[in-house]
Design a protein around this motif. Structure first.
Motif, PDB file in Angstrom:
ATOM      1  N   HIS A   1       1.144  12.962   9.259  1.00  0.00           N
ATOM      2  CA  HIS A   1       1.545  12.605   9.766  1.00  0.00           C
ATOM      3  C   HIS A   1       2.983  13.113  10.283  1.00  0.00           C
TER       4      HIS A   1
ATOM      5  N   PRO B   1       0.928   5.267   0.629  1.00  0.00           N
ATOM      6  CA  PRO B   1      -0.378   6.127   0.894  1.00  0.00           C
ATOM      7  C   PRO B   1      -1.064   7.077   0.510  1.00  0.00           C
TER       8      PRO B   1
ATOM      9  N   VAL C   1       8.590   5.366   3.972  1.00  0.00           N
ATOM     10  CA  VAL C   1       7.342   5.226   3.003  1.00  0.00           C
ATOM     11  C   VAL C   1       7.219   3.690   2.098  1.00  0.00           C
TER      12      VAL C   1
ATOM     13  N   GLU D   1       1.088  -1.157   0.330  1.00  0.00           N
ATOM     14  CA  GLU D   1      -0.633   0.028   0.032  1.00  0.00           C
ATOM     15  C   GLU D   1       1.071   1.110   0.409  1.00  0.00           C
TER      16      GLU D   1
ATOM     17  N   PHE E   1      -1.067  13.653   3.868  1.00  0.00           N
ATOM     18  CA  PHE E   1      -0.143  12.593   4.466  1.00  0.00           C
ATOM     19  C   PHE E   1       0.521  13.339   5.361  1.00  0.00           C
TER      20      PHE E   1
ATOM     21  N   ASN F   1       6.993   8.890  10.208  1.00  0.00           N
ATOM     22  CA  ASN F   1       6.313   8.546   8.934  1.00  0.00           C
ATOM     23  C   ASN F   1       6.696   9.033   7.454  1.00  0.00           C
ATOM     24  N   THR F   2       6.568   9.779   7.945  1.00  0.00           N
ATOM     25  CA  THR F   2       6.358  10.637   6.264  1.00  0.00           C
ATOM     26  C   THR F   2       7.583  11.164   5.151  1.00  0.00           C
TER      27      THR F   2
ATOM     28  N   TYR G   1       0.106  13.267  -0.751  1.00  0.00           N
ATOM     29  CA  TYR G   1       1.526  13.553  -0.086  1.00  0.00           C
ATOM     30  C   TYR G   1       1.793  14.350   0.860  1.00  0.00           C
TER      31      TYR G   1
END
Length: 234
Positions: free
Chosen positions: A102, A88, A113, A86, A98, A107-108, A95
């Motif tokens: 976060h 995200p 990723v 996946e 996203f 996690n970015t 993006y």
């Protein structure tokens, strides 16, 4: 494969700029490239990591639509490889969202990723080399031909038609694009050859001459003064 293959330069009278090569992306989305899907997947990930903004001062070369096209292409390539991971976000705007959702964590970070995708590609590369003949459904996979030195081949999956070239891999050609039921044409072979290392800057005439020379050099009848060009079309 370099990510630069997916970019093109637009030249005007007093300006020039770089943009996504939509034709190259669309071709790769529908069929494997000359370097294989594994290399293409890595190059697409590199392109996204380099272009997606890591700070407000960096917008990247691609707009929202172009970023979405690259992500769709990457997903298609991964599906052909049997990799289900996946991603995200679906485009550049996704993006941005996203990152906002976060922003308090790591996690970015794009290397994180895409780490699961890289790991899946590495596992596949370590366990399988699809230089095989035919799969379970009888589909022709890759053609190994024009061997200047005899390659040594071992079976990795007999039922699936998966083999590995363990010796003299660099001395043979590997055509890894889909082959239609009607067979491989000279035109298709020429397009594949154009994408090989060292062929990009050559004229079409010189590229085809180099391909003919490569094919003739692999024939056993090297002592004959003339090798029929007709054979090279087969």
């Amino acid at each position: 494969m370099s990510q630069e293959l997916f970019m093109e330069t637009v030249q005007g009278d007093h300006y020039s700029y770089r943009r996504l090569n939509r034709e190259a992306i669309n071709e790769l989305r529908t069929a494997p490239g000359a370097s294989g899907d594994e290399e293409a997947a890595h190059a697409l990930i590199d392109l996204l990591i380099d272009d997606l903004p890591q700070d407000p001062e960096h917008d990247g070369l691609m707009d929202n639509s172009a970023t979405g096209a690259v992500i769709r292409c990457l997903k298609a390539v991964l599906r052909r490889l049997g990799i289900e991971v996946e991603i995200p976000f679906h485009d550049k705007q996704g993006y941005y969202s996203f990152r906002m959702e976060h922003q308090s964590g790591l996690n970015t970070d794009l290397t994180r990723v895409f780490a699961p995708v890289r790991a899946a590609l590495e596992r596949r590369e370590q366990t399988t080399f699809s230089g095989g003949l035919r799969g379970l459904r009888g589909e022709l996979r890759n053609l190994i031909f024009a061997a200047a030195q005899k390659p040594e081949i071992v079976w990795r999956d007999v039922a699936g038609g998966v083999i590995e070239i363990t010796k003299n891999k660099d001395h043979c050609l590997l055509y890894d694009r889909p082959v239609r039921a009607s067979g491989l044409t000279w035109s298709e072979l020429g397009k594949w050859w154009h994408l090989q290392d060292g062929m990009y800057g050559m004229s079409e005439h010189l590229r085809l001459q180099a391909l003919l020379k490569r094919l003739r050099g692999s024939l056993p009848c090297l002592s004959r003064p003339i090798v029929s060009r007709r054979r090279c079309w087969l």
